[in-house]
Design a protein around this motif. Sequence first.
Motif, PDB file in Angstrom:
ATOM      1  N   ILE A 186       0.836  -1.199   0.000  1.00 36.22           N
ATOM      2  CA  ILE A 186       0.000   0.000   0.000  1.00 36.22           C
ATOM      3  C   ILE A 186       0.872   1.251   0.000  1.00 36.22           C
ATOM      4  O   ILE A 186       2.001   1.251   0.483  1.00 36.22           O
ATOM      5  N   LEU A 191      -1.414   9.269  -1.014  1.00 33.75           N
ATOM      6  CA  LEU A 191      -2.826   9.232  -1.390  1.00 33.75           C
ATOM      7  C   LEU A 191      -3.475  10.607  -1.219  1.00 33.75           C
ATOM      8  O   LEU A 191      -4.284  11.025  -2.056  1.00 33.75           O
ATOM      9  N   THR A 218      -3.390   0.510  -5.980  1.00 36.36           N
ATOM     10  CA  THR A 218      -2.736   1.026  -4.768  1.00 36.36           C
ATOM     11  C   THR A 218      -3.148   2.464  -4.470  1.00 36.36           C
ATOM     12  O   THR A 218      -2.939   2.946  -3.352  1.00 36.36           O
ATOM     13  N   ARG A 247      -6.155   3.327  -4.342  1.00 32.79           N
ATOM     14  CA  ARG A 247      -7.480   3.186  -3.712  1.00 32.79           C
ATOM     15  C   ARG A 247      -8.527   4.008  -4.479  1.00 32.79           C
ATOM     16  O   ARG A 247      -9.087   4.989  -3.971  1.00 32.79           O
TER      17      ARG A 247
END
Length: 569
Positions: free
Chosen positions: A192, A198, A239, A241
């Motif tokens: 992750i 992110l 990865t 998301r």
Amino acid sequence: MDGHVAQPRMSWRHFYVARLANAIERSHFRLCLVLVLLSLVCFLPGFTSLHPMDRDEPRYAQASKQMLEAGDFVDIRFQDEARHKKPIGIYWLQSASVAIGEALGVPEARTTIALYRVPSLLGAVATVLLTYWAALAFLGRRGAFLAAAFMATSIILMVEARLAKTDAALAACAVATMGGLARAYLSRGAGILPRRTLAFFWLGLAAGILIKGPLIPMFVGLAAAVLWWRERSARWLLTLRPIPGAVFTLLVVLPWFVAIAITSGGAFFSASVGHDMLGKVGTAQTYHWAPPGYYLLAFFATFWPGAILAAIAVPFVWKHRRDEPVTFALAWIVPAWLIFELVPTKLPHYVMPLYPAIAIVTVMAISRHFVGPQRPLARLATILIPFIPVGLTIGLAVAAWTLDQTMPYRALPVLALSSVAALYAWWLFVREQVLKSIWASFLSAALLSIGVFGLGQLDLRSLKLSPRLAEVAHNLSCHKRLVATLGYREPSLVFLIGTNLEMLETGAEASDFLQGGGCRLVFVESRFEDDFRAANERLGRKPALSTRVSGFNINSGRRLDIGAYAAGL
């Protein structure tokens, strides 16, 4: 004996410089602090003294000002005209900046253009810092620092940092998203991604959509599609998301898009998509038309001083095109660049979000000792490094003399130092001291910023038509004044005079305006003065000429002579 004495001094100097450099490089914070200082040196000169630059900047600023005046932060308007071209993001940022300025007691905050430029300044600094962050996925700390410094000293980012427009903020969003995409691609199979990655990716995407609509998704989508095709798989994208990220993005952007759809009855989408975006793709907007290859030619000026080094690095990029870091950089640059070259409407800042990737691959080539005087034609080509500051020095002097019969005396010493530093950078390059050459070019860029933006523009009085006309209006002896203009219709005049500035079409309208009672002032451009005088003579009126303002309108490319006529003083 003198030789024996000089050598230890050089050694001690190099020793302390090396220790300082090592101390700075050991900390991301220190490197970022140096980048911020370099950025401010390049971005701040002239930030407050540069007049509103027609036509786009005052349109954005005036629309933001009207949001504050009306208290409507959904619809976007310039005077009575709906401005349905770009989404709301930059207007919110500018309105917030001005509101903070008012709260802090800045006098006449709503007509202080520097306050509207603060989001662009912050966006430009963020672009530099995010380039450093993105480059860390490809390079070590020193290489990432150099890539970010190339952005800080690039002419295009220097310009956009000083303009109250979307492009500096958009570049920051682009680097944030592409930096996140790079980490997803280069670390695929490693599990992750960090939450910070992110956050940068999805915040950059959401903010970019609110600032300029589909461009950020286009950059991400094109690069992801190329890499998907290369890998024959898109699993690495998981990865990022995508499902919770997409939900977050929709929660951020949908409320305003729904609100503007209701407020405008759908007119925003027909105007922004149908006219603005498709007009650039088609032939509707021909004012900024340029042939394919325009961006490649403009690149050597807009990405100075790094442009010529990037050109020298091209064979390196081709040779290593299958290396994953280079592959990603090419996926970032090439598809979007080709689209921009094919679209008829062209402006040099459109490709600016691609420049961080160019800076990164250029530093890759430099770090592997590929860029140097040993490359074919490199010694000759790098004469472009001093060509830009020398050319700007000559051009500024010629412009000042042609327009105002004076010389930019305040700027010339600094510009001369910039030219000397650039010549020294070229001399270092041909002597195979590439890193020292780069540092000399950074110094030249900083001096160029001070000379051109901080000092040189102050002496170009003929280009400051709107500020001079606004000064005439503000110097009227009455407090409540009504102002109109005939012939000269630049948005900067609306921003500086006020939203209620009347735009007239004929000399008769100008004559009638002056007779409307109260304290009134009308600006009449010389082409319309015969019509204005004839209308007054027919009605037996003799308006008083308050003053005349002459100058050069850079947008129309014409000299203008404008009479200011007052009544009711």
